[in-house]
Design an enzyme around this catalytic site. Structure first.
Site, short mmCIF file in Angstrom:
data_model
loop_
_atom_site.label_atom_id
_atom_site.label_comp_id
_atom_site.label_asym_id
_atom_site.label_seq_id
_atom_site.Cartn_x
_atom_site.Cartn_y
_atom_site.Cartn_z
CG ASP A 1 -1.99 1.10 1.07
OD1 ASP A 1 -2.98 0.84 0.37
OD2 ASP A 1 -1.80 2.21 1.62
C1 LIG Z 1 2.91 8.63 -5.58
C2 LIG Z 1 2.61 7.64 -6.66
C3 LIG Z 1 1.66 6.64 -6.49
N1 LIG Z 1 1.38 5.74 -7.49
C4 LIG Z 1 0.36 4.68 -7.33
C5 LIG Z 1 0.88 3.37 -6.75
C6 LIG Z 1 -0.40 2.70 -6.31
O1 LIG Z 1 -0.89 1.91 -7.39
C7 LIG Z 1 -1.36 3.86 -6.02
C8 LIG Z 1 -1.70 3.93 -4.57
O2 LIG Z 1 -2.79 3.11 -4.30
P1 LIG Z 1 -2.75 1.79 -3.44
O3 LIG Z 1 -4.05 1.75 -2.65
O4 LIG Z 1 -1.47 1.66 -2.70
O5 LIG Z 1 -2.77 0.60 -4.52
P2 LIG Z 1 -3.81 0.24 -5.66
O6 LIG Z 1 -5.21 0.49 -5.18
O7 LIG Z 1 -3.40 0.93 -6.92
O8 LIG Z 1 -3.58 -1.31 -5.88
P3 LIG Z 1 -3.84 -2.50 -4.82
O9 LIG Z 1 -4.52 -1.95 -3.59
O10 LIG Z 1 -4.71 -3.50 -5.52
O11 LIG Z 1 -2.46 -3.05 -4.54
O12 LIG Z 1 -0.69 5.04 -6.43
C9 LIG Z 1 2.08 5.81 -8.70
O13 LIG Z 1 1.83 5.00 -9.61
N2 LIG Z 1 3.03 6.78 -8.87
C10 LIG Z 1 3.32 7.70 -7.92
O14 LIG Z 1 4.21 8.57 -8.14
#
Ligand SMILES: Cc1cn([C@H]2C[C@H](O)[C@@H](COP(=O)(O)OP(=O)(O)OP(=O)(O)O)O2)c(=O)[nH]c1=O
Length: 197
Positions: free
Chosen positions: A69
């Site tokens: 997460d």
């Molecule tokens: C800060 C930042 C976040 N992110 C993304 C990563 C995560 O996918 C998302 C944060 O949400 P999360 O809730 O961590 O993950 P998710 O819902 O995408 O997937 P899952 O719960 O099924 O594992 O933000 C980027 O892709 N680039 C960035 O620079």
């Protein structure tokens, strides 16, 4: 048969894990994301545990489940994914011209020969944004890129032009701290490339 399962719907996490040569299955978690803390390092570990556990409980046999997460911490706030364009604009307005922290929590759940071990850890990366004009923020929000990302930006995408510097692991910002993950697995005696679906 031993297998690795990534308990995530995030395409970025899948790409990152592929990057280090892991062979794995993807099984997004249906877990309810329950938070009992408002401390970023605790929140991300807790949520990674919720996601990983829910998938782990659906497995049997030898398996390694990886849950993760990511949140952005800015001053006293935790920024998750924006609910709409207005919230994305508001988040970017706060982050621009400032320094924030990206936390990714990871939980590893391992069942090997009937024995279960579980481990959670987190990585923090500091990110400094250049100032952004209102027009730049609006244009970036219109690309749609902020909508499924913590803090309303994707460092791997168009917002790269606003990132002045980072301190820490880049892959941690994208959603999975690769070096730390590898080191933690090594400590558990696991070579990720030897495990197959
Ligand atoms: C800060 C930042 C976040 N992110 C993304 C990563 C995560 O996918 C998302 C944060 O949400 P999360 O809730 O961590 O993950 P998710 O819902 O995408 O997937 P899952 O719960 O099924 O594992 O933000 C980027 O892709 N680039 C960035 O620079």
């Amino acid at each position: 048969m031993r297998k690795i399962i990534l308990a995530s719907a995030s395409p970025r996490r899948r790409e990152l894990l592929e990057q280090i040569g892991a062979v794995f299955e993807v099984c997004p978690s249906n877990a309810e994301e329950i938070m009992t803390s408002s401390v970023p390092r605790e929140v991300v570990q807790e949520l990674s545990r919720c996601k990983g556990n829910e998938v782990f409980e659906r497995t049997s046999g030898d398996v390694l489940v990886i849950g993760a997460d990511t949140v952005v911490a800015f001053q006293d706030s935790i920024l998750g994914k924006p609910a709409d364009a207005a919230m994305a604009r508001d988040m970017l307005l706060r982050l621009q011209g400032n320094t924030h922290q990206v936390y990714t929590g990871v939980t590893l759940l391992l069942r090997q020969g009937g024995t279960v071990t579980q481990k959670s850890f987190y990585e923090k990366t500091e990110v400094v944004f250049y100032p952004m004009t209102g027009e730049e923020i609006d244009a970036y929000v219109r690309t749609g890129e902020p909508m499924d990302k913590a803090g309303a930006y994707g460092i791997q995408g168009k917002s790269a032009v606003f990132v002045e510097k980072i301190d820490g692991d880049y892959s941690n910002v994208v959603g999975l701290p690769l070096a730390r993950l590898y080191q933690e697995l090594k400590q558990m005696g696991i070579d990720i490339k030897e495990w197959h679906s």
